[in-house]
Design a protein around this motif. Structure first.
Motif, PDB file in Angstrom:
ATOM      1  N   ILE A  64       0.840  -1.203   0.000  1.00  8.41           N
ATOM      2  CA  ILE A  64       0.000   0.000   0.000  1.00  8.41           C
ATOM      3  C   ILE A  64       0.870   1.246   0.000  1.00  8.41           C
ATOM      4  O   ILE A  64       0.593   2.218  -0.722  1.00  8.41           O
ATOM      5  N   TYR A  65       1.926   1.247   0.794  1.00  7.74           N
ATOM      6  CA  TYR A  65       2.832   2.393   0.856  1.00  7.74           C
ATOM      7  C   TYR A  65       3.491   2.650  -0.501  1.00  7.74           C
ATOM      8  O   TYR A  65       3.595   3.797  -0.935  1.00  7.74           O
ATOM      9  N   ARG A  66       3.921   1.603  -1.172  1.00  2.66           N
ATOM     10  CA  ARG A  66       4.589   1.752  -2.471  1.00  2.66           C
ATOM     11  C   ARG A  66       3.603   1.952  -3.614  1.00  2.66           C
ATOM     12  O   ARG A  66       4.000   2.273  -4.720  1.00  2.66           O
ATOM     13  N   LYS A  67       2.331   1.732  -3.353  1.00  2.00           N
ATOM     14  CA  LYS A  67       1.266   1.867  -4.359  1.00  2.00           C
ATOM     15  C   LYS A  67       1.553   1.034  -5.601  1.00  2.00           C
ATOM     16  O   LYS A  67       1.402   1.484  -6.725  1.00  2.00           O
ATOM     17  N   ARG A  68       1.975  -0.195  -5.361  1.00  3.41           N
ATOM     18  CA  ARG A  68       2.269  -1.118  -6.463  1.00  3.41           C
ATOM     19  C   ARG A  68       1.055  -1.987  -6.743  1.00  3.41           C
ATOM     20  O   ARG A  68       0.461  -2.541  -5.822  1.00  3.41           O
ATOM     21  N   PRO A  69       0.700  -2.144  -7.991  1.00  4.37           N
ATOM     22  CA  PRO A  69      -0.411  -3.046  -8.314  1.00  4.37           C
ATOM     23  C   PRO A  69       0.042  -4.501  -8.206  1.00  4.37           C
ATOM     24  O   PRO A  69       1.243  -4.799  -8.196  1.00  4.37           O
ATOM     25  N   LEU A  70      -0.919  -5.395  -8.136  1.00  2.00           N
ATOM     26  CA  LEU A  70      -0.602  -6.827  -8.104  1.00  2.00           C
ATOM     27  C   LEU A  70       0.022  -7.225  -9.437  1.00  2.00           C
ATOM     28  O   LEU A  70      -0.356  -6.723 -10.498  1.00  2.00           O
ATOM     29  N   GLN A  71       0.964  -8.148  -9.392  1.00  2.14           N
ATOM     30  CA  GLN A  71       1.653  -8.573 -10.600  1.00  2.14           C
ATOM     31  C   GLN A  71       0.867  -9.638 -11.364  1.00  2.14           C
ATOM     32  O   GLN A  71       1.129  -9.871 -12.534  1.00  2.14           O
ATOM     33  N   MET A  72      -0.073 -10.278 -10.697  1.00  2.62           N
ATOM     34  CA  MET A  72      -0.888 -11.325 -11.323  1.00  2.62           C
ATOM     35  C   MET A  72      -2.337 -11.132 -10.900  1.00  2.62           C
ATOM     36  O   MET A  72      -2.627 -10.296 -10.049  1.00  2.62           O
ATOM     37  N   LYS A  73      -3.213 -11.934 -11.461  1.00 11.06           N
ATOM     38  CA  LYS A  73      -4.620 -11.892 -11.065  1.00 11.06           C
ATOM     39  C   LYS A  73      -4.750 -12.322  -9.609  1.00 11.06           C
ATOM     40  O   LYS A  73      -3.980 -13.141  -9.105  1.00 11.06           O
TER      41      LYS A  73
END
Length: 165
Positions: A64-73
């Motif tokens: 959440i802090y890095r605001k990274r999306p999930l890499q897979m479904k």
């Protein structure tokens, strides 16, 4: 020539400290499982609950802090989570029925398995340094097993007292 400052970098020391912390958690789980089993308590899933909460808070907070999306479904993560919970259940059960050395062998098999599965499913790329680290861990485990096998040779000299050997 490799300098000592490369090994004493902040990133390397943090990685070393986190690895030792994970090792402490694994050892604590083994010790707690053995003690609870001796007292007749059988709760392997409950024992792992704190580890999963800690992982969810730490890794979830970091994502959440890095605001990274999930890499897979999301359902792949759900499937891997289910497999991990079941595997951890079996490992904690193994702590109740066998020696610590045997469980260390089981844990050692998970390192190459995790590398292989993340390479297949998550398409993770590993550098040769990671494989060298895994080889060092497995070599260390082989030394522990070798020492355990030959403990009986030393036990005869010390009267069979395991603490003294």
């Amino acid at each position: 020539m490799v300098s000592i400052t490369k090994f004493l970098s902040k990133r390397w020391l943090i990685g070393l400290a986190l690895g030792q912390f994970v090792s402490l958690l694994i050892t604590s789980t083994g010790f707690a499982s053995s003690e609870l089993s001796r007292k007749g308590i059988n709760a392997p899933t409950s024992q792992s609950f704190f580890n999963y909460v800690l992982l969810a808070v730490a890794y979830g907070g970091w994502m959440i802090y890095r605001k990274r999306p999930l890499q897979m479904k999301w359902y792949f993560y759900l499937l891997l989570g289910f497999v991990d919970v079941e595997a951890n259940y079996l490992v904690v059960k193994a702590y109740q029925y066998t020696s610590l050395t045997s469980v260390m062998l089981l844990d050692c098999c998970t390192i190459p398995s995790v590398i292989f599965l993340t390479w297949i499913f998550l398409k993770t790329k590993y550098r040769p340094k990671k494989f060298v680290g895994v080889a060092i861990c497995i070599a260390g485990l082989a030394l522990v097993v070798f020492s355990d096998v030959h403990a009986s040779d030393r036990a005869g000299k010390l009267g069979g007292h395991k603490v003294k050997s």
